[in-house]
Design an enzyme around this catalytic site. Structure first.
Site, mmCIF file in Angstrom:
data_model
loop_
_atom_site.group_PDB
_atom_site.id
_atom_site.type_symbol
_atom_site.label_atom_id
_atom_site.label_comp_id
_atom_site.label_asym_id
_atom_site.label_seq_id
_atom_site.Cartn_x
_atom_site.Cartn_y
_atom_site.Cartn_z
ATOM 1 N N ASN A 1 0.810 -1.218 0.000
ATOM 2 C CA ASN A 1 0.000 0.000 0.000
ATOM 3 C C ASN A 1 0.850 1.278 0.000
ATOM 4 O OD1 ASN A 1 0.836 0.579 2.629
ATOM 5 N ND2 ASN A 1 -0.865 -0.562 3.525
ATOM 6 N N CYS B 1 -7.819 -2.685 -6.652
ATOM 7 C CA CYS B 1 -7.049 -2.792 -5.408
ATOM 8 C C CYS B 1 -8.046 -2.470 -4.312
ATOM 9 C CB CYS B 1 -5.851 -1.840 -5.431
ATOM 10 S SG CYS B 1 -6.221 -0.177 -6.019
ATOM 11 N N ARG C 1 -2.802 1.489 -7.102
ATOM 12 C CA ARG C 1 -2.228 0.279 -7.675
ATOM 13 C C ARG C 1 -2.931 -0.126 -8.960
ATOM 14 N NH1 ARG C 1 -1.980 -2.553 -1.773
ATOM 15 N NH2 ARG C 1 -3.661 -1.066 -1.422
#
Lengths: 574, 549
Positions: A276, A339, A345
């Site tokens: 993350n 994500c 992402r």
């Protein structure tokens, strides 16, 4: 400006170690509304250093010594300036002024929005029409009999972080769209990102489903089926959850999570394991520290590189892209990517896959369109991630940096595949942070519209396009094998290197060596001049306009591909 | 013939060959005295001709009656042979093992090889010491060529001719030789034209524990100093290693006996440590299953890059003393045949633009490695895959080539040759049809009659088509001293050698072709423009302006 306490300080010393500088320069420091400007006293050189306030990421005042008070200026492009003031009072004033100037509280304070919008109106409008996502959908042949435009989000009511223009499967009814949107985090339902014309497979994107441990939504399941149906060649789709599996599972406890293969009958789930934004932020800090070590041993360096984890993350992003590209190109299977919220992402994975799949995105114009579409229009939170305004530091993360670095790593493996060079990636990165233009301001299309950015500022793309000669990769040639078709990179760990141009530019040989890119660019330029002279001389020699065609006919027909198109490209009518 | 005894099975049909980046081939495997050959007897597939001497080790595996031999080569390539029949496989395996570890030099392939190309210039005469000395004579008269080692008696590892200070006689040299390891008295390695400073090299002084001294040795090296000037002794060993050497009769120049010299110790590792690093590095490179963390920690643990950094740093130091400090330098380690040569040859790459040309670089390898007595036969008899315990093996030359590659990469326009020349030298140092790298010294090469009985590698390299192939399209002669960055961030893994068989070279080759293309096209245009300019100039002079209407 109200925040500038002292506009000018004399006898200041400035040292920039990261640029390989050893001795400080003596000069005068000026504070303007937009820049900190240092002018060297030396009468011959009078070297000037300009630092945009919006590029300042940190200010420190280490304890002063007998020679004066110190101020350390850290920038978002990783430059570090050490300033030494003779008087402490000046140092305190400059520190206070810069602290305020570098952290604007509202967009209104940004310099790029303070220009008079009515001058250069024509130029400004032209700059915003240079790169449009709609051009890209057109290029992909959309709408077609599989993918259609929907007006469901034209007022940003269904999803306020999505663009107004969305392409969705023809088999998804308005009710299915609404229902799916309600079952997805922040309403980000599955929509099209890239359509592969050769295999008819598509890359779609969304956010995580609000499934918790057992929640279901009939509409969302129908929506996923609709995505599958829009690809006549396959009876399932891949769902790529770009997060580590553990993170995805933990989200279920918060009523979110991922698609269960039991509930969605026609999916295969794949986790990519990209960490993350918080992990990435601290990892980048560590690789920066590695780059800034003074005289490290080889072991210090390699262990530092390992401990930073940075290359591991870069590899994870590229691997995610490779997985998607293989599914699309080799298996002809569509992929749905998400994500958590689907704006970090997911943007990385979709755009890396697009670059691998589509030669167009390896051109300058193509990369601009790709970023405009996958990042800007799909609500990548530029202002939060790159700290445009004074805000929560935990929202800042180098998400775009990683995408650009993946491109750099790819260019190491495929030196002829990209039309642009390293400079282009570095400058693009700086522009994402610097707030000089309107393109990257705000966190979503909706916010950008309400700020009326197109009326108040210029687009970043015209700035880059204007300097395209500087960004040209001389090895690029449209008809080479690595320029065509799908790129199949090797992602074994030994293929990844530290991006020295970004993280450690100071360590250079002496005298500074010419790079192959510079050398070949100048040769190429020389060739163009010779071509010109040749044409002129042939004209003189023949006593009239000579057949210019000799070069194209006999010399080197491929050269035409190396000329950069003038003007804005193909869609210039509007 | 002895070879026949070693070859238990000369040919096997139906063998399948797997090698990197090439399609699988099925064909007949033949063993000759020097080669392993696999041919499909079809025109469209490339045959495999592998020198037995290139084989570092083999590995046998069996699955039922199908045997597999993995051949691991000294150039780090790995090939796989699937051989039907267990007995055939065992026979082939043991034959290869025997043929690849022949002890007798005179059975080596170079003695049997007949060139298939026309020798334009005999490479054995391309880089003679007397020719190199002519260049020196043109610059200075302070040096002379001594024949004191004419019959290799003063120093077994020196060539018959060495350059020494003009005012030092042969008797002094003989005495100094007695005071230096292996008789390697200080000789000239490089003369810096810009300021007349020199670099010398030698073996360690034999001071021993009781601090022996040698007036002749002191006189010899002091003779290279300008009045009132000081010089630097660069000892490639750490001070503690140098101290320990005293117990075995070695030592270093003390301040008391060499007051005009400042001594600097560096930390270049010795041969067995380097060999160990090579094995670990190649192992790490060949394991594709590593995670990023594991790869980086394996790369670090191999210490290879540390050696590269240390050697380059020491070479930069030597170059700095000469060019920046304006001082002369003496370089040595223990024997003066390994780390010493790495430093003196790299310092010349940095200082002397002539060493960055194709011919100049060959001359450097000839002077500073072959003539200077680097024991190639001992050092390169095994590479990274060998299972036997190393005795004298060490990749010192490979490390030198790696360092040159690092400099070349940092100055991509300053070298006339490409990486290909470095890779070629690496290959031929370990296994070759040419005699250049056989033997351990000039004396041995004479004894083995190599110039008479074998072909020189330089004869092959210096043909126009090969030169063309090795030329760097980006080359622009650069007369400056070039200082590479030795920061770890600036030093990379040499992919051209260590990842050569793991990564397809196609994209890099394409890039190279494109570079050549861009440069050639520019030259072509330049020629056209020039000839047109001449035509125009002629027109103007021939035709005075009288034909105006």
């Amino acid at each position: 400006m109200e925040h500038i306490r002292t506009p000018k300080v004399e006898q200041v010393r400035l040292l920039q170690r990261r640029a390989g500088q050893r001795k400080p320069l003596l000069g005068t420091l000026y504070l303007s509304a937009t820049h900190t400007i240092f002018v060297e006293n030396h009468p011959e050189t009078r070297r000037e250093t300009w630092v945009l306030h919006s590029m300042v990421s940190g200010l420190e005042r280490p304890p002063g010594g007998p020679t004066g008070s110190q101020l350390v200026l850290r920038c978002k492009d990783f430059r570090v300036f050490h300033l030494l003031f003779p008087l402490e009072r000046d140092c305190v004033d400059v520190h206070a002024s810069l602290t305020r100037l570098s952290r604007p509280e509202s967009y209104r304070e940004l310099y790029c929005l303070s220009i008079n919008p009515n001058t250069n109106q024509e130029e400004r409008e032209k700059s915003w029409s240079l790169v449009l996502p709609s051009q890209d959908y057109q290029r992909m042949g959309l709408p077609n009999n599989l993918w259609v435009a929907t007006a469901a989000n034209s007022e940003y009511k269904m999803c306020d972080s999505y663009p107004a223009q969305l392409f969705v499967s023809r088999w998804a009814s308005p009710a299915v769209l609404m229902g799916s949107s309600r079952f997805r985090s922040r309403g980000r339902l599955p929509v099209l990102s890239y359509f592969h014309q050769d295999t008819l497979a598509a890359v779609c994107r969304c956010s995580q489903p609000l499934s918790g441990f057992s929640g279901r939504s009939e509409e969302d399941e129908q929506m996923v089926t609709a995505v599958m149906k829009a690809n006549p060649g396959s009876d399932f789709i891949y769902v790529v959850d770009t997060r580590p599996r553990l993170n995805a599972m933990a989200n279920r406890a918060a009523g979110k999570g991922y698609e269960s293969e039991d509930h969605y009958g026609n999916i295969k789930l794949h986790f990519s394991g990209i960490d993350n934004i918080h992990v990435m932020r601290s990892s980048q800090q560590r690789i920066l520290d590695v780059g800034e070590q003074r005289t490290p041993s080889m072991s210090d360096f390699l262990l530092g590189l390992e401990n930073s984890g940075w290359l591991k993350h870069i590899k994870a992003v590229l691997d995610a892209g490779v997985f998607i590209a293989k599914a699309i190109a080799d298996e002809g299977v569509s992929v749905l990517v998400h994500c958590s919220d689907g704006w970090d992402r997911t943007a990385q994975a979709c755009s890396v896959a697009s670059v691998l799949l589509e030669p167009y995105y390896r051109t300058m114009k193509g990369l601009m369109v790709l970023i405009e579409k996958d990042w800007v229009s799909f609500g990548h939170k530029f202002s939060h991630r790159y700290g445009h305004l004074d805000g929560d530091p935990r929202e800042v993360s180098p998400v775009l940096d990683q995408f650009l670095e993946v491109l750099w790593q790819l260019a190491q493996q495929f030196p002829c595949a990209f039309q642009f060079n390293e400079r282009f990636l570095l400058d693009l990165r700086t522009l994402a942070y610097s707030c000089q233009d309107g393109t990257f301001l705000g966190n979503s299309e909706k916010e950008r519209r309400s700020l009326r950015l197109q009326e108040r500022s210029f687009s970043v793309w015209s700035r880059l396009w204007r300097d395209r000669e500087k960004y040209w990769n001389p090895l690029y040639r449209a008809e080479q094998s690595q320029t065509q078709g799908v790129l199949r990179p090797n992602t074994t760990p030994y293929c990844f290197k530290m991006w020295k141009g970004l993280y450690s530019p100071a360590e250079t040989p002496a005298p500074p060596a010419q790079t192959p890119v510079d050398f070949l660019s100048s040769v190429r330029e020389g060739s163009q001049q010779l071509e010109q002279e040749l044409a002129n001389q042939q004209e003189v020699a023949a006593g009239g306009p000579a057949p210019l065609g000799t070069r194209q006919a006999t010399g080197s027909p491929d050269r035409g591909a190396n000329q950069l198109p003038e003007g804005g490209g193909t869609q210039e009518e509007d | 013939m002895e070879f026949a005894e070693l070859i238990k099975t000369p040919r096997v049909d139906g063998v399948v060959l797997h090698r990197p980046f090439m399609p699988t081939v099925e064909g007949t495997l033949c063993l000759t005295g020097h080669h392993l050959i696999l041919s499909s007897r079809q025109d469209n597939t490339e045959e495999l001709w592998l020198l037995h001497s290139n084989i570092d080790s083999i590995e046998k595996r069996f699955l039922g009656s199908l045997g597999t031999i993995i051949v691991k080569c000294k150039d780090l390539r790995m090939i796989q042979l699937d051989i039907p029949g267990m007995e055939e496989c065992l026979n082939i395996g043991s034959s290869i093992e025997a043929l690849s570890t022949l002890d007798s030099v005179s059975l080596m392939y170079p003695y049997f090889y007949r060139p298939m190309f026309e020798v334009i210039e005999d490479g054995w005469n391309s880089f003679l010491p007397e020719d190199a000395f002519k260049d020196l004579e043109a610059m200075t008269d302070e040096w002379r060529l001594s024949e004191v080692n004419r019959d290799f008696r003063v120093c077994t590892t020196y060539p018959p001719l060495v350059a020494v200070p003009r005012n030092v006689d042969d008797d002094t040299l003989r005495k100094a030789a007695g005071f230096r390891h292996g008789g390697r008295f200080p000789v000239l390695s490089y003369y810096h034209k810009k300021n007349g400073m020199v670099m010398m090299r030698s073996g360690q002084p034999l001071t021993g524990t009781n601090g022996r001294r040698c007036k002749e040795d002191e006189r010899l090296i002091n003779a290279t100093l300008r009045p009132g000037k000081r010089g630097y002794v660069i000892d490639t060993r750490t001070i503690s290693v140098a101290q320990q050497a005293k117990a075995r009769g070695g030592g270093f120049e003390t301040e008391a006996n060499y007051p005009q010299w400042r001594r600097i110790h560096k930390a270049i590792e010795r041969s067995n440590v380097l060999q160990d690093s090579l094995v670990k590095l190649v192992e790490a490179c060949n394991d594709q299953s590593h995670s990023m963390d594991r790869w980086l920690s394996k790369l670090e643990a191999s210490n290879w890059q540390t050696h590269v950094k240390e050697i380059l740093t020491t070479a930069c130091l030597a170059a700095q003393c000469i060019d920046r400090e304006g001082a002369s330098v003496l370089v040595h380690g223990t024997e003066g045949t390994d780390s010493t040569l790495q430093v003196t040859s790299l310092a010349q790459i940095i200082l002397d633009p002539a060493c960055r040309t194709i011919q100049g670089f060959q001359g450097l390898v000839e002077r500073e490695w072959l003539q200077a007595g680097h024991p190639f036969a001992q050092r390169c008899s095994m590479s990274a895959y060998s299972n036997s315990k190393p005795r004298h093996e060490a990749p010192g030359f490979l490390l030198f080539l790696d360092c040159v590659w690092q400099v070349l990469r940092q100055f991509p326009c300053s070298f006339q040759f490409t990486e290909q020349l470095l890779v070629l030298l690496f290959e031929h140092a370990y296994a070759s049809q040419f005699g250049t790298f056989l033997g351990n010294s000039a004396a041995e090469r004479v004894r083995l009659s190599l110039p008479e009985k074998t072909v020189s590698l330089w004869s092959w390299v210096n043909r126009p088509q090969e030169i063309d192939h090795l030329s760097n399209p980006l080359y622009e002669p650069n007369s400056l001293v070039i200082w590479p960055s030795v920061a770890p961030q600036s030093l990379l893994l040499w992919e051209g050698v260590f990842l050569r068989w793991n990564r397809s070279p196609r994209c890099q080759e394409e890039a190279h072709e494109e570079m050549v293309h861009i440069i050639e096209y520019n030259k072509e245009l330049q020629n056209k423009v020039n000839s047109l300019r001449r035509q125009l100039a002629q027109l103007e002079t021939q035709e005075p302006p009288l034909q105006t209407p």
